[in-house]
Scaffold this active site. Sequence first.
Site, PDB file in Angstrom:
ATOM      1  N   CYS A  13       0.836  -1.205   0.000  1.00 23.32           N
ATOM      2  CA  CYS A  13       0.000   0.000   0.000  1.00 23.32           C
ATOM      3  C   CYS A  13       0.873   1.257   0.000  1.00 23.32           C
ATOM      4  CB  CYS A  13      -0.988  -0.043   1.160  1.00 23.32           C
ATOM      5  SG  CYS A  13      -2.474   0.912   0.797  1.00 23.32           S
ATOM      6  N   GLU A  24      -1.449  -9.188   3.534  1.00 18.92           N
ATOM      7  CA  GLU A  24      -1.328  -9.705   4.902  1.00 18.92           C
ATOM      8  C   GLU A  24      -2.675 -10.051   5.535  1.00 18.92           C
ATOM      9  OE1 GLU A  24      -0.881  -6.599   3.975  1.00 18.92           O
ATOM     10  OE2 GLU A  24      -1.342  -5.133   5.531  1.00 18.92           O
ATOM     11  N   HIS A  56      -3.613  -5.218   0.449  1.00 19.39           N
ATOM     12  CA  HIS A  56      -2.980  -5.737   1.671  1.00 19.39           C
ATOM     13  C   HIS A  56      -3.003  -7.268   1.684  1.00 19.39           C
ATOM     14  CE1 HIS A  56      -2.797  -1.911   4.013  1.00 19.39           C
ATOM     15  NE2 HIS A  56      -3.694  -1.573   3.102  1.00 19.39           N
TER      16      HIS A  56
HETATM   17  N1  GLN Z   1      -2.053   6.617   2.724  1.00 16.60           N
HETATM   18  C1  GLN Z   1      -2.141   5.848   1.527  1.00 16.60           C
HETATM   19  C2  GLN Z   1      -3.511   5.952   0.880  1.00 16.60           C
HETATM   20  O1  GLN Z   1      -4.475   6.308   1.524  1.00 16.60           O
HETATM   21  C3  GLN Z   1      -1.778   4.398   1.790  1.00 16.60           C
HETATM   22  C4  GLN Z   1      -2.752   3.719   2.678  1.00 16.60           C
HETATM   23  C5  GLN Z   1      -2.218   2.421   3.269  1.00 16.60           C
HETATM   24  O2  GLN Z   1      -1.009   2.196   3.292  1.00 16.60           O
HETATM   25  N2  GLN Z   1      -3.098   1.583   3.807  1.00 16.60           N
HETATM   26  O3  GLN Z   1      -3.655   5.646  -0.268  1.00 16.60           O
END
Ligand code: GLN
Length: 537
Positions: free
Chosen positions: A383, A511, A509
């Site tokens: 992310c 994970e 994600h």
């Molecule tokens: N802050 C970034 C976004 O909102 C990444 C979010 C995250 O790592 N879950 O896109």
Amino acid sequence: MKSAKYIFVTGGVTSSLGKGIISASLAKLLQGRGFSVTIQKLDPYINVDPGTLNPYEHGECYVTEDGAETDLDLGHYERFSNTPTSQANNVTTGRIYQYVIDLERKGEFLGTTVQVIPHITDEIKRRISLLGQTGKYDFVITEIGGTVGDIESFPFIEAIRQMRWEMGQSCAVIHLTLVPYLAAAGELKTKPTQHSVKTMLEQGVQPDIIVCRTEHHLNENIRTKIAQFCNVEPMCVIESIDAESIYDVPLLMLEEKLDIEVLKKTNTPIPDTIDISRWENFLFRLKNPKRTVTVGLVGKYVELKDAYKSINESFIHGGVANDCKVIVKHIHSETITDATVEEILSDVDGVLVAPGFGARGIEGKIIAIKYARENKVPFLGICLGMQCAVIEFGRNVLDYKDANSTEMDPTTEYPVIDIMTEQKSIENKGGTMRLGSYPCRLETTSKVFELYGEENISERHRHRFEFNNSYRDAYNNHGMKTIGIYPEDDLVEIIELQNHPWFVGVQFHPEYKSTVACPHPLFVGFIEAILANKPVS
Ligand code: GLN
């Protein structure tokens, strides 16, 4: 249609005794005996969900398939039971009140006074029963967050009292307490447990089973004492001794016959056999690794191991799949500079840059990525970690001076990561990100495709920003390939670097989906690549 039985898990004496792990372990054992089980967590705090909570307060926010932002215990439930959870599996006081107040505003209560009892307790009971009414489960295990005696957990205990009264032997209550060891006296002490059960009794609930968290084995004397003072049978005093790994707990609970006692208390015929051989096999491999690697986890909450719970657990799963022990070195991104990076990363075999929000620590993440890219260290960016990899490549390979995400620098000349169109008009913070499961199509020539073994995958998300498609050709032409796309909106989900042993960034994600039974292909592949890259010592 199955008719569900309800198991309630409460906690006493202190928080953090591991109710989530006990609940997940019980689920695993009941599954092993052929029952279908789901686990639910009721959290007594006023936030509608933990999505708006700072990780310092509450650890990781775990995201389900249906996009619910939930308590990290749901991660344990999924990792142990290999069964997806949903919004119905995590309910907070805030959500309950919000629902009841909305009904009140609509006039649904027809002029009656709306009160904690019965309106709030009825809503709690309805939320517990919802999962049972799906007809899918033999058992619904409901964990009550917090500690009995807390003001805010009263309505939940009252709801349990009523459900037990109404449902009799279709319910059982497990109470988890601490039996502390006083070194000066050389003794285990039962008094806190007695007081904790007394608190439950004051609220009208007699636990059926008491699980005692302890650093030392409970002898017969202690068991008898707890049984006598707390009105439970001696075999219903279950020892939960500190374990080397949370993955030991199901087998410890099997030895203590927790599952058998639950089946007896709920009047359920006890199957003769239990099959948890896959779990035992996982545990054997976990304890007998053939090699060891060290991965640097670069994030900004490193002093807090719960903030990256699912990532840490995914490394265990991915490691076991490779018969490899993975040591996770937590690295504070704010400590990484051009001057320190080499020393800090000199002892790691792979680098993972963590998800996150906001500008703090981001420059250190970018420097760590540059190091991994240039030194051919296997890399996984999740992310924000993927977004940082895009920024780094923009700045250092494509020569986009001060390229950035508009999250960090809204006026950057090179907004290589930008806010998603549908996010632009959103002002409310809670539950408004791009959340939950979305499909992704993989380029069949990629390494990631080989790992998944299929072209169409689905992964869970939690973000507002995305790869800016105006730069897609430039990146692809220079070797950072956009190899995973969300077809409906043409969003970049995965980048993979060419001419590097293994450099992958994912907008989703992985994970959240790794379990003991199904370790996530990206974590398995990442560890495999690290092993291939590391000379055998
Ligand atoms: N802050 C970034 C976004 O909102 C990444 C979010 C995250 O790592 N879950 O896109």
